[in-house]
Each structure stands twice: as C-alpha cells, then as structure tokens.
Design a protein around this motif. Structure first.
Motif, PDB file in Angstrom:
ATOM      1  N   ARG B 451       0.832  -1.211   0.000  1.00 39.68           N
ATOM      2  CA  ARG B 451       0.000   0.000   0.000  1.00 39.68           C
ATOM      3  C   ARG B 451       0.863   1.256   0.000  1.00 39.68           C
ATOM      4  O   ARG B 451       0.545   2.260  -0.637  1.00 39.68           O
ATOM      5  CB  ARG B 451      -0.971   0.004   1.185  1.00 39.68           C
ATOM      6  CG  ARG B 451      -1.962   1.148   1.118  1.00 39.68           C
ATOM      7  CD  ARG B 451      -3.070   0.983   2.112  1.00 39.68           C
ATOM      8  NE  ARG B 451      -3.926  -0.143   1.828  1.00 39.68           N
ATOM      9  CZ  ARG B 451      -4.950  -0.122   0.966  1.00 39.68           C
ATOM     10  NH1 ARG B 451      -5.243   0.976   0.322  1.00 39.68           N
ATOM     11  NH2 ARG B 451      -5.670  -1.202   0.764  1.00 39.68           N
ATOM     12  N   ILE B 452       1.967   1.193   0.729  1.00 44.39           N
ATOM     13  CA  ILE B 452       2.839   2.378   0.773  1.00 44.39           C
ATOM     14  C   ILE B 452       3.369   2.692  -0.629  1.00 44.39           C
ATOM     15  O   ILE B 452       3.378   3.842  -1.057  1.00 44.39           O
ATOM     16  CB  ILE B 452       4.040   2.135   1.724  1.00 44.39           C
ATOM     17  CG1 ILE B 452       3.561   1.940   3.167  1.00 44.39           C
ATOM     18  CG2 ILE B 452       5.021   3.288   1.652  1.00 44.39           C
ATOM     19  CD1 ILE B 452       4.678   1.604   4.150  1.00 44.39           C
ATOM     20  N   LYS B 454       2.121   1.812  -3.550  1.00 41.87           N
ATOM     21  CA  LYS B 454       1.031   2.295  -4.414  1.00 41.87           C
ATOM     22  C   LYS B 454       0.734   3.774  -4.105  1.00 41.87           C
ATOM     23  O   LYS B 454       0.604   4.596  -5.018  1.00 41.87           O
ATOM     24  CB  LYS B 454      -0.210   1.422  -4.201  1.00 41.87           C
ATOM     25  CG  LYS B 454      -1.357   1.706  -5.141  1.00 41.87           C
ATOM     26  CD  LYS B 454      -2.357   2.634  -4.498  1.00 41.87           C
ATOM     27  CE  LYS B 454      -3.509   2.958  -5.425  1.00 41.87           C
ATOM     28  NZ  LYS B 454      -4.316   4.072  -4.898  1.00 41.87           N
ATOM     29  N   ASP B 458       1.317   7.149  -6.570  1.00 44.95           N
ATOM     30  CA  ASP B 458       0.263   8.136  -6.860  1.00 44.95           C
ATOM     31  C   ASP B 458       0.745   9.539  -6.496  1.00 44.95           C
ATOM     32  O   ASP B 458       0.545  10.501  -7.236  1.00 44.95           O
ATOM     33  CB  ASP B 458      -1.015   7.815  -6.064  1.00 44.95           C
ATOM     34  CG  ASP B 458      -1.628   6.484  -6.485  1.00 44.95           C
ATOM     35  OD1 ASP B 458      -1.229   5.954  -7.536  1.00 44.95           O
ATOM     36  OD2 ASP B 458      -2.498   5.982  -5.741  1.00 44.95           O
ATOM     37  N   SER B 477       4.225  17.824   2.508  1.00 41.93           N
ATOM     38  CA  SER B 477       3.346  16.759   2.015  1.00 41.93           C
ATOM     39  C   SER B 477       2.345  17.378   1.049  1.00 41.93           C
ATOM     40  O   SER B 477       2.319  18.599   0.862  1.00 41.93           O
ATOM     41  CB  SER B 477       2.609  16.103   3.188  1.00 41.93           C
ATOM     42  OG  SER B 477       1.711  17.040   3.741  1.00 41.93           O
ATOM     43  N   GLU B 479      -0.572  17.821   1.622  1.00 36.73           N
ATOM     44  CA  GLU B 479      -1.465  18.693   2.387  1.00 36.73           C
ATOM     45  C   GLU B 479      -1.096  20.160   2.114  1.00 36.73           C
ATOM     46  O   GLU B 479      -1.964  20.987   1.832  1.00 36.73           O
ATOM     47  CB  GLU B 479      -1.312  18.371   3.877  1.00 36.73           C
ATOM     48  CG  GLU B 479      -2.219  19.167   4.770  1.00 36.73           C
ATOM     49  CD  GLU B 479      -2.017  18.806   6.246  1.00 36.73           C
ATOM     50  OE1 GLU B 479      -1.669  17.653   6.547  1.00 36.73           O
ATOM     51  OE2 GLU B 479      -2.201  19.700   7.078  1.00 36.73           O
ATOM     52  N   ARG B 483      -2.849  23.136  -0.935  1.00 38.12           N
ATOM     53  CA  ARG B 483      -3.205  24.547  -0.683  1.00 38.12           C
ATOM     54  C   ARG B 483      -2.548  25.448  -1.715  1.00 38.12           C
ATOM     55  O   ARG B 483      -3.128  26.434  -2.173  1.00 38.12           O
ATOM     56  CB  ARG B 483      -2.804  24.938   0.730  1.00 38.12           C
ATOM     57  CG  ARG B 483      -3.647  24.111   1.695  1.00 38.12           C
ATOM     58  CD  ARG B 483      -3.733  24.619   3.082  1.00 38.12           C
ATOM     59  NE  ARG B 483      -4.786  23.814   3.693  1.00 38.12           N
ATOM     60  CZ  ARG B 483      -5.704  24.252   4.531  1.00 38.12           C
ATOM     61  NH1 ARG B 483      -5.693  25.492   4.911  1.00 38.12           N
ATOM     62  NH2 ARG B 483      -6.634  23.445   5.005  1.00 38.12           N
ATOM     63  N   SER B 494      -8.083  19.068  -2.362  1.00 36.96           N
ATOM     64  CA  SER B 494      -7.408  18.606  -1.152  1.00 36.96           C
ATOM     65  C   SER B 494      -6.285  17.664  -1.553  1.00 36.96           C
ATOM     66  O   SER B 494      -6.193  17.243  -2.710  1.00 36.96           O
ATOM     67  CB  SER B 494      -8.404  17.836  -0.284  1.00 36.96           C
ATOM     68  OG  SER B 494      -8.759  16.636  -0.943  1.00 36.96           O
ATOM     69  N   ASP B 496      -6.083  14.661  -0.811  1.00 42.05           N
ATOM     70  CA  ASP B 496      -6.692  13.409  -1.232  1.00 42.05           C
ATOM     71  C   ASP B 496      -7.213  13.486  -2.679  1.00 42.05           C
ATOM     72  O   ASP B 496      -7.088  12.536  -3.433  1.00 42.05           O
ATOM     73  CB  ASP B 496      -7.830  13.062  -0.268  1.00 42.05           C
ATOM     74  CG  ASP B 496      -7.968  11.573  -0.121  1.00 42.05           C
ATOM     75  OD1 ASP B 496      -7.145  10.967   0.568  1.00 42.05           O
ATOM     76  OD2 ASP B 496      -8.892  11.021  -0.744  1.00 42.05           O
ATOM     77  N   ASP B 497      -7.770  14.640  -3.037  1.00 45.08           N
ATOM     78  CA  ASP B 497      -8.228  14.805  -4.428  1.00 45.08           C
ATOM     79  C   ASP B 497      -7.048  14.694  -5.380  1.00 45.08           C
ATOM     80  O   ASP B 497      -7.140  14.091  -6.456  1.00 45.08           O
ATOM     81  CB  ASP B 497      -8.883  16.182  -4.637  1.00 45.08           C
ATOM     82  CG  ASP B 497     -10.115  16.369  -3.779  1.00 45.08           C
ATOM     83  OD1 ASP B 497     -10.720  15.359  -3.396  1.00 45.08           O
ATOM     84  OD2 ASP B 497     -10.470  17.532  -3.483  1.00 45.08           O
ATOM     85  N   LEU B 499      -4.343  13.033  -4.886  1.00 50.46           N
ATOM     86  CA  LEU B 499      -3.924  11.630  -4.958  1.00 50.46           C
ATOM     87  C   LEU B 499      -4.800  10.842  -5.930  1.00 50.46           C
ATOM     88  O   LEU B 499      -4.328   9.932  -6.605  1.00 50.46           O
ATOM     89  CB  LEU B 499      -3.960  10.990  -3.569  1.00 50.46           C
ATOM     90  CG  LEU B 499      -2.785  11.350  -2.663  1.00 50.46           C
ATOM     91  CD1 LEU B 499      -2.991  10.762  -1.274  1.00 50.46           C
ATOM     92  CD2 LEU B 499      -1.459  10.851  -3.238  1.00 50.46           C
ATOM     93  N   THR B 500      -6.072  11.204  -5.978  1.00 53.63           N
ATOM     94  CA  THR B 500      -6.963  10.541  -6.943  1.00 53.63           C
ATOM     95  C   THR B 500      -6.473  10.817  -8.368  1.00 53.63           C
ATOM     96  O   THR B 500      -6.458   9.919  -9.221  1.00 53.63           O
ATOM     97  CB  THR B 500      -8.419  11.028  -6.754  1.00 53.63           C
ATOM     98  OG1 THR B 500      -8.803  10.724  -5.416  1.00 53.63           O
ATOM     99  CG2 THR B 500      -9.369  10.382  -7.729  1.00 53.63           C
ATOM    100  N   GLU B 503      -3.452   8.707  -8.983  1.00 58.17           N
ATOM    101  CA  GLU B 503      -3.815   7.307  -9.238  1.00 58.17           C
ATOM    102  C   GLU B 503      -4.215   7.136 -10.709  1.00 58.17           C
ATOM    103  O   GLU B 503      -3.841   6.177 -11.375  1.00 58.17           O
ATOM    104  CB  GLU B 503      -4.974   6.934  -8.311  1.00 58.17           C
ATOM    105  CG  GLU B 503      -5.272   5.472  -8.278  1.00 58.17           C
ATOM    106  CD  GLU B 503      -6.362   5.125  -7.255  1.00 58.17           C
ATOM    107  OE1 GLU B 503      -7.082   6.036  -6.797  1.00 58.17           O
ATOM    108  OE2 GLU B 503      -6.483   3.934  -6.924  1.00 58.17           O
ATOM    109  N   ILE B 560      -4.378  -3.858  -4.493  1.00 55.88           N
ATOM    110  CA  ILE B 560      -4.547  -2.471  -4.056  1.00 55.88           C
ATOM    111  C   ILE B 560      -4.594  -1.526  -5.256  1.00 55.88           C
ATOM    112  O   ILE B 560      -5.345  -0.560  -5.288  1.00 55.88           O
ATOM    113  CB  ILE B 560      -3.393  -2.086  -3.097  1.00 55.88           C
ATOM    114  CG1 ILE B 560      -3.479  -2.930  -1.826  1.00 55.88           C
ATOM    115  CG2 ILE B 560      -3.422  -0.614  -2.761  1.00 55.88           C
ATOM    116  CD1 ILE B 560      -2.221  -2.923  -0.993  1.00 55.88           C
TER     117      ILE B 560
END
Ligand code: SF4
Lengths: 383, 587
Positions: B451-452, B454, B458, B477, B479, B483, B494, B496-497, B499-500, B503, B560
């Motif tokens: 997982r790390i 993968k 991303d 990071s 994070e 911004r 964000s 997370d967005d 990272l999508t 991916e 994963i």
C-alpha cells in the motif's frame, strides 16, 4: 501491521494520552485489520474507503486532555489555532467537526492530519505507518494543552477570563498530578567507550519520556565522544533510541549523519564551545506555555515572536529565545548556542527547552526537570 | 486561466507547421500538467514504434511552474522510451519549464522529422525553425555555450546521433532529462536543440493564500535535515546520501554482487567538496539548490552517478568519476544506464575496468565506436547479445540505480512495479526506509509496503504533474501542496483529491504499457537478488530477498492498485478512474 497497531495502541495508553480500551485503530495493507471490536468500526470503515490512507486512529483522549480538547472545540468552532511550534510547523491547525458523520470527517481529513469531534474524541490517520496516527494524536493533545493554559494566563492577566474557562481550569488542574521527578541517577561520566555513550543516551532519552518531558516522538539528545557527536535521529522516539543514534564526525568528513536530528547544527555549535559534552532537548509543557506568555503591549513584532523576538525574556532563570526548527535564517541553531554559553538551559519560544551537561546526562536532565518544575510554579504564581 | 496558460504548442517538424491547441478546462483538471498531461497526449499514439513520425515528443509544465511555489521550476519530457519500450518520461530541472510557461505555453508537442538538422527557437508566441547543421555532432557543452543567449536550452548530444538507447536531453548545460532515452527522439526528428524565452507572467488566483502556503512549506523545508540540514542535499547535493547508503549496506558494488564499497569513505561527498570546492546552484524557483558546480564548470556527480561510477564499477579515483560524469553529460547519455552497462560488461569479460578504460569506453559508446555500438544498446540488450542475460541488472530493460533492493524491501517492490522500469523515483521508499520521512519503516519487511508503494507512486505522479521537485516531499506533504495548487489555480482541491488524480495518471501509464505488450511477469527483479546475499558485517546480515514474500507483496500490490491477478489493468478500474479506455488490450 498487527504488531505495529498493538505497539501504538499500547503507547497511547502508556503515555497517558488515552485510557485502556479507548483507542480504536485500524490499518490496512491488502486487507483491513482492527485492534478490537467497536460499534464505531462501520463508520471508520467508511472513512477508510473515502481516503488514500493506511491507518485510522480514533480515541477519546484521557484527562486532562479530554476536558481541554472539548473546551477548545466548543469555543473555537471550525478550527483550533494553537501557536506552539510543533503545530505551526507540522499540523498547521486542528479542524473541529460537528459529528461522527463520515462525509464530514473525510472532508476534514482530506485537508489536515486530524479532526476533533467534540465529546467523542480525536481521529487521526497514517499513510505510511500507524506511527503517524499516534504522533498526530499526541501532538494534537499537546497543542490543546499548551493552548488552553497559555490562553488562560493571557485572559486572567487581561481580566477577560470567563466563568466557563475558570471552571475548566479548576477541573483540569486536579488532573495534573505532582511535578515530575527522577528517583535515580543516570549513568555517570566520563564515558569510556562508544557502547557506554549509546547506553547512557538510551537511558536519558527514556527517562525524559517517562517523566513526560517530551511529547510524541519529538525532542533530541546528543553526546560528544572522541570527536564524534552521537545524536538521536530525526523523528526518533526518545524512549526507543536503540539503533537510532547517528555518529557524526565533528570534522564533517562524512554525511552519514544526514538522518540526524534537525537540531544537529545547534547541538554541534553547543559542544564546539568546549564547555559541555551532552545536550538534551525536550518539550515540557509549562516551559512552552510560559514562553508564549508575553506582557509586552503593542509590540510591532507581534505574530513574529517565534522568529525574531528582540526582548530579553526569561522564565525559571533561563533565557527565552526565538528560533524555528532547523537551519533556516531564523533557525534556533543561531539563538540557542549563545544562550547556553551563559546558562544551564534555554527555552525556545513556543517550542521547548535545551539543557547541557559537562560529562554525562545527570546535570542536563536535572536542569530540564528543574526548569519545567520552576516554570510550572511560576505559571501558577502569576495567575 | 489561473496557473495554467490554457495553450499547448504543437510543432510538426515535417511540414514546419505550428498550431496552438486549447484544451478544455476538464482536461487540465483531470491530468493537471507535466507527466499527467503529457501522458494524456501520448496514450493514443503510444503503440507506434518510438521513432514513428507521429510519435510525439512532449515537453510539459505544470500549473505551479513559473510561480513562487517552492521548487516549481521543473517540467516533464515524455514519449515512448527507445530503451524500454514503456511510456518513458523524465522530470527535468533548470529553467526550461519556467521559460516555456512564461512564453505562454503549458506544453509542447513535437512530431514529424525535419529534412535537415534543425533547432526550434521559441520566444513567447514566435516559433522559428533554424538550421542547425553547424552543430552536428557537437557536444552538449559546446552547443550550450553557443545557444545560451537565446534563453533556456534543451539539447541532444552526439550519443543521440549514434543511436545510444540511453541518450538523454541536457537542459541548460547541467540538467539531464535522463533514464528513458529521450535524447534519441531528437535524433529521430533531426532536431538538435530547443531554446525558449518567455516574458509573460503566470496568473495566480489567490496571491495571499499562496504566500501563506509557501511559508508553511518553507518552514518544513528548514526543519528537514535531509534538505537543509548541514549534512543535507542543499549543502552536498544528493551525493550526501553516499555515506549512509554504504553504512546501511545498500551500495550496489561490483555489478550488484556486493552491497558495501570498501573505498566509500574516500569517495564520499565530503571528499568531492574538499577537492572541487563547488558552488551551490539549482533549478529555477528552488531554494534547496542541490546542484553543485565545480570551479572549472563541471557538475559534481549526483548520488546515483557517484555510486555507480565508483562502487558499481569498482573505481576508486575521484577524478574518474568527475570525468565520467562530464563525458556522459557532454555526449548526452544517462549516467546510471552508462555505468550499469559498463559494470555488466566488466562482469561478462571477467575483470574489473581500469579508470582509463571507463572513460574510453564511455567515449566509444557516445561516438558509436567499436564495442561502444553494442554497449550503447543498454545492459539488457548487451547482456542478451553476449549470451549472459543474468548479468544485466535491469527491470523492464531499465538499469537499476544506486539503491540495492536487498537492503530495503519497499525499494525492491517499487523497482518491480514502476511504470518506467527499474526506477528509484517512482515511489522513492528510501524516504521512509532509510531517511525516516515521514516516519521510519522497517526496511527488512514487505509488510505494509504494497500500500505504501502504491500510495507513493500516486503521490509522485501528482508531484511530477504539478510540477514540483520530489525532494521537497522529504519535508512537506500534499497537504501543503494542495493549498498551493488551490491558491495558484483557484481549483478547490485537497491532498486526497490530488492523490486521486495521481492514481489516474499512474493507471493510464499502466494501460499504455499493457497496450505495448508488457505483462505482470515484467514486474520482477533480476534473479540475483533472490539468490545472492548482500555484504553483511557480522552484526547485520543482508540475506537474499525471499521470493515467496516478494510475490506475496506483489500480489497485494495488484489488489490495491486495481490490477487483475496477472497484473494487468482492467476496464472496470479504468472506468472508476474516469479513464477513457475501451479495454482493447485488457487481460
Ligand atoms: S532540490 Fe535540486 S533538483 Fe529539486 S528543484 Fe531544487 S535544485 Fe532542482
């Protein structure tokens, strides 16, 4: 994974951050595993699927953090803004959500490393290891503690402390327990060989954690022995230093210490002066709180205190100096070494305490403990 | 548009025609820029042979390039790799990305083949094709000296002209777009150079928010020992890693037959600093400044170059490393692949190379002389031709760099799964397995690594698309960078967005590789790592990798990543990622 989950759940409890049975931690590689059954697991499971993470930790903090975190969450809707250096640098701020609704928590965690759910607890995550979730949880507790006590002192001095604040203060003071002490002496120097140096550092590091003079994994420690500065590695936990100490040649002939603590420059400059061989750095709470308490009215540099406070301030008989983590233009490597030339310790604004020793860690440790206990006394005396 | 220019320049060298493309906002939002956007424009062409006139050579910047965001001066060069046959990209520094962006272009798509050797000169929206016959066969340093007045410069060297499969593109005389053999695309197009000058400004959506977000990153950079610490890469360049990798017994030595180099202490970054007294410099928009230039103008070697031109080939002469680095740069070839191919050659002929041989063989490769012709095909092809394929330390034909996988199991998995072959930069697990960031992980276990890896793939797919430097992620990071991205572009996003998006970018590259016949069995390491131990020291043993554990981790990675059991992309996952794919090569 299972081993790491167990390790950090136990550590939360041992550090007084959560009560036994409180932490719920899940981690996944290909599969998701949990430390225990819990009715909130379904919610957390949903949060997992909405984020690119590998660990989730949800726990109600132990007292006094529980009361403090709740109070701050109630009175700072949306976001809590602590001013200590750790938060400023690594967490930035602490979002508050109104419920355990997955969508709301996912939204918060997409932007920050943790979320506070009033009355329910703190939720944090890791992308690489469960350790990240533990560290963030611990840092959030520390930040809330420091913020509450620093704000309270400021408000009492201004005459603006409100009844709710006072009530919370009374409540949490009861949980503080008696000041820390160390009932045994640490290994005496001068050290004869490298093995003794490493053992002495491990012992002093562990004592620092046991006396709660550092939070999460921050803090660092070093010892000069035969032209090599032995120093704890960046991000190492002071109570787990075995294998996490870098030997850094003082003549700069090797970069093997690239993993050494971010305060390597400060430690090196301190021992280069020739008077001290050991350096200890922790983040004892009341020292940090007092460093934030400035009486200066209308200071033109307000907001930049951590970078360039020009005043000669003191607490517990040692100087409070500005300085950021690391080697930047405002790095504490420029401010701490000169302060330590004349004092047994120095407090860095919003950050923590550096102390020094002549041959071993006894004097450095005693100074760290004394300074913290004196700051605690000074804090209550000045209310 | 904020952040992006909204325009991409297409140049057809066959006809000399240029065209400005204006992608829809949606394309930018999904592919961001750099590696993502370049990949978007490569995907429907990628099954052609690498030297087909329609095969695009892509230079793409990202939304952060040319802004004040930290380390925002990089860009991506991409096409199909002549060395590996995979989608091949390189992130490159210097000032080219910034210049292209200031000239008003998010990217450049070059197709076709000029009739005679030419150069492309861009000054804002003026594009001129110039005869470059006078520069034929010229080394990159000489050519750069003649062109640098024209702005940022990208060049191919003589190695491209003689068909070296690991020819690179050299930017501003010192920065290599390496690994994938992209320099050969210049030769295939009869293109010698590209210069860019730009005078525009990048529009920022929220300048105040950008200032604040930049501050957060700068504070984290200052707190990072690896970046700005006194032993960090800001001071010593990436060669700062040399002592540590040797101490951790991860220094590929003697063509990966050992993992510790006895002479490491004499060949380290400190020794180079003492001898060559370098100055600090770096890519536009960076304050880390990891690039080191000696007083005589030569670049000091990066870690991978230093490791391979010392330990891997058994060389203990500092000056030979400096010269090998200079020669590769001047001839325009990738240092890692060049050194690894020489190490393979040394093993096959059964005797290590002398320093003078190293240099003369590099000349042979770069000028296509004698055995240089065969060596210029890369280690895998050379070893196969010699009947000794087991001596090529490659993954998907890409030579492995300076991190021995027996000393860091995440690195082992990352080499195997990387979309461009044996590459250390796709997931860079050295960050946590060795450098302890964001936290330390146990380097001798596969547990948790699937997982790390993968997640890191991303992450770096986004970083290469924004575009920023990977090194800053030792400290900051996504994070903080989310911004910055929002402040620059105005697009609410964000970590997370992002990272999508990362991916999606990674998965799209897997589809390209699948279309070109790569299969899950290609996600593997050379047998040596499962058979031979590394060099232990009595306290620390370095056993061979456990094959069953490796395969288990690879299977977990596939689950994963959303690949099927054979490691191939699926139509369902592509649809979930909003990747437009008909599944034509689906497993
Ligand atoms: S750290 Fe080095 S490679 Fe990265 S942007 Fe800065 S100078 Fe360029």
């Amino acid at each position: 994974m299972e081993r790491l989950i167990r390790k950090y759940v136990d550590k939360l409890i041992r550090s007084g951050l959560a009560e036994a049975g409180a932490p719920l931690m899940g981690a996944r590689d290909a599969e998701l595993i949990w430390n225990r059954e819990d009715k909130n697991r379904a919610i957390l499971q949903e949060i997992f699927t909405g984020l690119h993470i590998s660990t989730l930790l949800f726990a109600l903090p132990a007292e006094p953090y529980r009361t403090l975190v709740d109070f701050l969450a109630r009175t700072s809707p949306g976001t809590i803004h602590p001013q200590d250096t750790e938060t400023r640098t690594f967490l930035h701020d602490l979002p508050v959500v109104t419920s355990l609704a997955p969508a709301e928590i996912i939204r918060a965690l997409k932007n920050r490393k943790c979320a506070i759910v009033p009355g329910r607890g703190i939720i944090t995550y890791g992308t690489v290891s469960p350790e990240q979730a533990f560290v963030t949880f611990s840092s959030a507790c520390f930040a809330c503690f420091v913020k509450f006590f620093a704000d309270y002192l400021r408000d009492v001095r201004n005459g603006s402390a409100n009844p709710e604040q006072k009530a919370v203060f009374q409540q949490v003071v009861d949980y503080l327990g008696s000041p820390a002490r160390l009932d045994f002496s640490l290994t005496h120097g001068p050290f004869r060989d490298e093995a003794t140096v490493l053992t002495a550092m491990e012992e002093a590091g562990k004592a620092t954690v046991d006396c709660r003079l550092v939070d999460s994994y921050f803090g660092n420690i070093s010892c000069l022995f035969k032209d090599i500065l032995y120093i704890s590695q960046t991000g190492s936990s002071l109570d787990e230093l075995r294998g996490c100490i870098d030997p850094v040649p003082m003549d700069g002939s090797s970069c093997v210490g690239i993993t050494a603590s971010s305060e390597l420059s400060a430690h090196r400059a301190i021992v280069t002066a020739g008077t001290h061989r050991t350096v200890l750095h922790g983040h004892p709470k009341f020292s940090v709180i007092l460093s934030l308490a400035c009486n200066e009215k209308n200071c033109a540099l307000r907001g930049q205190c951590h970078l360039r406070c020009p005043r000669r301030r003191q607490a517990a008989g040692v100087p409070i100096v500005p300085g950021e983590v690391g080697t930047g233009p405002y790095g504490l490597c420029h401010t701490v070494p000169p302060a330590l030339a004349e004092h047994r310790g120095a407090i860095v604004y919003g950050h923590g305490v550096f102390t020094v020793g002549k041959t071993d860690f006894n004097d450095a440790f005693a100074s760290l403990l004394d300074i913290e206990n004196a700051c605690r006394k000074e804090y209550f005396a000045s209310l | 548009m904020n952040g992006w220019c909204g325009k991409i320049l297409k140049i057809d060298l066959s006809s000399g025609r240029t065209e400005a493309k204006r992608p829809e906002r949606e394309i930018y939002a999904r592919w961001i820029g750099g590696r993502g956007l370049a990949g978007y424009y490569l995907r429907d062409k990628v099954t052609r042979s690498w030297d087909h006139p329609e095969m695009p050579l892509l230079f793409f910047t990202g939304p952060l390039v040319g802004t004040t965001s930290p380390t925002s001066g990089r860009m991506t060069v991409m096409s199909r790799s002549p060395l590996t046959g995979t989608a091949g990209d390189a992130s490159v520094g210097g000032s080219l990305g910034t210049a292209l962006k200031k000239a008003g272009w998010d990217g450049l798509i070059i197709t076709g083949r000029a009739k005679t050797l030419c150069g492309i000169e861009i000054a804002d929206d003026q594009v001129t094709l110039v005869d470059a016959a006078a520069l034929a066969g010229t080394g990159t340093s000489g050519a750069y000296a003649r062109l640098k007045k024209k702005g940022a410069v990208a060049l191919a060297g003589p190695a491209a002209g003689v068909g070296v499969r690991f020819a690179d593109i050299v930017v501003d005389g010192h920065y290599a777009a390496g690994r994938a053999g992209l320099g050969l695309h210049f030769a295939a197009r009869n293109l010698k150079y590209l210069t860019v000058r730009g005078s525009g400004k990048i529009r920022i959506a929220y300048p105040e928010a950008l200032k604040k977000a930049n501050e957060d990153v700068r504070r984290l950079m200052a707190a990072s020992p690896v970046l700005l610490g006194e032993l960090g890469i800001g001071q010593y360049g990436t060669a700062a890693l040399y002592d540590l990798l040797d101490a951790r017994r991860m220094m590929p030595t003697d063509n990966f037959r050992r993992t510790r180099f006895d002479a490491a202490r004499r060949m380290n970054a400190h020794a180079f600093r003492q001898r060559y007294a370098p100055r600090r410099t770096g890519c536009r928009g960076c304050s880390i400044l990891c690039k080191k230039i000696a007083a005589d103008g030569r670049s000091l070697p990066e870690f991978e170059t230093l490791s391979h031109f010392s330990a891997l080939v058994g060389n203990t002469n500092l000056e030979t490393v400096m010269e090998a680095n200079r020669l590769c740069n001047d001839l325009g070839m990738d240092t890692i692949s060049a050194a690894a191919t020489l190490a393979c050659h040394g093993e096959i002929r059964g005797r290590p190379l002398e320093p003078s041989e190293i240099l003369s063989l590099l000349m042979d490769i770069g000028t296509g002389r004698g055995i240089g012709q065969a060596l210029g095909q890369g280690a895998a092809a050379y070893a196969r031709a010699c009947g000794r394929p087991e001596t090529a330390m490659t993954v998907k034909n890409l030579e492995l760099p300076g991190y021995d996988p027996r000393g860091a199991y995440g690195m082992a998995l990352a080499y195997a799964t990387s979309t461009r072959g044996g590459c250390h930069l796709r997931a860079y697990p050295i960050s946590h397995e060795i450098l302890r960031k964001p936290v330390a992980t146990d380097r001798f276990t596969f547990s948790g690594k699937a997982r790390i890896i993968k997640g890191a793939e991303d992450l770096f797919a986004v970083v290469d698309s924004l575009t920023a430097c990977k090194f800053v992620f030792f400290a900051a990071s996504l994070e903080e960078y989310a911004r910055i991205y929002t402040a620059v572009t105005g697009v609410e996003s964000s970590a997370d967005d992002l990272l999508t998006a990362g991916e999606r970018i990674d998965y799209s590259e897997r589809i390209m590789n699948d279309n070109n016949g790569f299969r899950g069995t290609d996600d593997d390491l050379p047998a040596r790592f499962f058979e031979l131990p590394g060099t232990g020291d009595g306290h620390l043993e370095i056993p061979p990798l456990d094959r069953a554990e490796f395969l288990k981790a690879r299977a977990a990675y596939r689950r994963i990543r959303g690949l099927n059991e054979e490691g191939r992309p699926t139509r369902e996952k592509a649809a979930e990622m909003a990747i437009d794919w008909d599944g034509s090569s689906e497993g």
